[in-house]
Scaffold this motif. Sequence first.
Motif, PDB file in Angstrom:
ATOM      1  N   PRO A 229       1.772   5.033  -8.822  1.00  0.00           N
ATOM      2  CA  PRO A 229       0.302   4.942  -8.882  1.00  0.00           C
ATOM      3  C   PRO A 229      -0.355   5.295  -7.547  1.00  0.00           C
ATOM      4  O   PRO A 229       0.143   4.921  -6.482  1.00  0.00           O
ATOM      5  CB  PRO A 229       0.056   3.472  -9.237  1.00  0.00           C
ATOM      6  CG  PRO A 229       1.272   2.752  -8.729  1.00  0.00           C
ATOM      7  CD  PRO A 229       2.420   3.715  -8.868  1.00  0.00           C
ATOM      8  N   THR A 230      -1.446   6.039  -7.621  1.00  0.00           N
ATOM      9  CA  THR A 230      -2.213   6.398  -6.423  1.00  0.00           C
ATOM     10  C   THR A 230      -3.706   6.236  -6.723  1.00  0.00           C
ATOM     11  O   THR A 230      -4.120   6.134  -7.886  1.00  0.00           O
ATOM     12  CB  THR A 230      -1.946   7.860  -5.990  1.00  0.00           C
ATOM     13  OG1 THR A 230      -2.554   8.757  -6.942  1.00  0.00           O
ATOM     14  CG2 THR A 230      -0.457   8.146  -5.901  1.00  0.00           C
ATOM     15  N   ASP A 231      -4.491   6.232  -5.663  1.00  0.00           N
ATOM     16  CA  ASP A 231      -5.956   6.156  -5.810  1.00  0.00           C
ATOM     17  C   ASP A 231      -6.601   7.539  -5.724  1.00  0.00           C
ATOM     18  O   ASP A 231      -7.837   7.644  -5.733  1.00  0.00           O
ATOM     19  CB  ASP A 231      -6.549   5.263  -4.706  1.00  0.00           C
ATOM     20  CG  ASP A 231      -6.088   3.817  -4.842  1.00  0.00           C
ATOM     21  OD1 ASP A 231      -5.882   3.381  -5.994  1.00  0.00           O
ATOM     22  OD2 ASP A 231      -5.917   3.139  -3.810  1.00  0.00           O
TER      23      ASP A 231
ATOM     24  N   GLY B 105      -7.805  10.143  -7.356  1.00  0.00           N
ATOM     25  CA  GLY B 105      -8.180  10.601  -8.689  1.00  0.00           C
ATOM     26  C   GLY B 105      -9.313  11.609  -8.711  1.00  0.00           C
ATOM     27  O   GLY B 105      -9.682  12.115  -9.785  1.00  0.00           O
ATOM     28  N   HIS B 106      -9.874  11.932  -7.553  1.00  0.00           N
ATOM     29  CA  HIS B 106     -11.006  12.865  -7.512  1.00  0.00           C
ATOM     30  C   HIS B 106     -10.535  14.288  -7.792  1.00  0.00           C
ATOM     31  O   HIS B 106      -9.414  14.673  -7.443  1.00  0.00           O
ATOM     32  CB  HIS B 106     -11.700  12.799  -6.158  1.00  0.00           C
ATOM     33  CG  HIS B 106     -12.981  13.573  -6.103  1.00  0.00           C
ATOM     34  ND1 HIS B 106     -14.127  13.147  -6.727  1.00  0.00           N
ATOM     35  CD2 HIS B 106     -13.281  14.763  -5.514  1.00  0.00           C
ATOM     36  CE1 HIS B 106     -15.095  14.027  -6.513  1.00  0.00           C
ATOM     37  NE2 HIS B 106     -14.603  15.018  -5.785  1.00  0.00           N
TER      38      HIS B 106
ATOM     39  N   SER C 176       4.604  11.059  -7.863  1.00  0.00           N
ATOM     40  CA  SER C 176       3.145  10.958  -7.884  1.00  0.00           C
ATOM     41  C   SER C 176       2.519  12.041  -8.766  1.00  0.00           C
ATOM     42  O   SER C 176       1.587  11.781  -9.529  1.00  0.00           O
ATOM     43  CB  SER C 176       2.597  11.084  -6.460  1.00  0.00           C
ATOM     44  OG  SER C 176       3.114  10.076  -5.617  1.00  0.00           O
TER      45      SER C 176
ATOM     46  N   PRO D  11       0.834  -1.212   0.000  1.00  0.00           N
ATOM     47  CA  PRO D  11       0.000   0.000   0.000  1.00  0.00           C
ATOM     48  C   PRO D  11       0.867   1.261   0.000  1.00  0.00           C
ATOM     49  O   PRO D  11       1.977   1.270   0.549  1.00  0.00           O
ATOM     50  CB  PRO D  11      -0.800  -0.120   1.297  1.00  0.00           C
ATOM     51  CG  PRO D  11      -0.816  -1.592   1.593  1.00  0.00           C
ATOM     52  CD  PRO D  11       0.497  -2.118   1.104  1.00  0.00           C
TER      53      PRO D  11
END
Length: 285
Positions: free
Chosen positions: A122-124, A126-127, A208, A60
Amino acid sequence: MIEILQQIVNGIAIGGVYVLIALGLTTVFGILGIAHFAHGSVSMFGGYLTYLLVASLGVPLVGAVAIAVIVGLLLGAAIEFLAYRPVRDANPINAFIVALGLTMMVEGINLQFFGAEQVVIPTDAGHIYDIVGVTIPELRLYVIFSAAVLVAAMAIFVERTKTGQAIRAVAENRDAAILMGVNVNTISLVVFAVSTALGVAAGVMVGSLFAIAPGIGEGLVIKGFAVLILGGLGSFPGAVIGGIVLGVTESLAAGFISSAYKDVIAFVVMIIVLLVRPQGLLGKA
């Protein structure tokens, strides 16, 4: 006006990266008088390591960043002990040569272990938020918040802890600090460890937000030294203000002139500041 605000927000995000790079550099330079040119390459090593942990090993992101920062602490201590300590009391040109050699060595290690391909961590996140017409990606908010937390933690560490007081004492007067019982070797080790950890955090942010590739580290360390000159050599607040000013200036130049000239515009601003105030914005005369 909306476009100006948009570019300022973008500039604050990249300025946060510059601040972290500059804080590591100003701490090392202010205490040891060493221009640690390998700092940018070490930062990219931290970014590459985080990418490897996330993309290849499935760790993570938070855990990967924590591991990279810990590795950065150990790497910084090793660099001080093995590379800089033997030449600390020698002619300053020796440390300069060591710094250049370290830069090439770390770049070679990055190429050997991580390859020459451009990679993005990669990251989550995205908003995208829309605030009064200004679009703010979630990732940029995380970067700004993380940079602010790290700067605050560094300020508390330097101002409120015994180790921080010893660091300031060595920076103010090394000989007097030694006479008062401060172990300069330990302080040097801590300074390099902490500055490298800050650099690793900056490398993660670069990886990032944009990408990590060979050569980026050198450009990053040049920006870090530009921030030091702009804010004032050895000044903690100067590094913070200088980093934000440089980041916002670059962003405004890219948005309203051309991204091809953003570096030129930023350095023109730095030169103007030096002409008007040679010691930098918050540096001592």
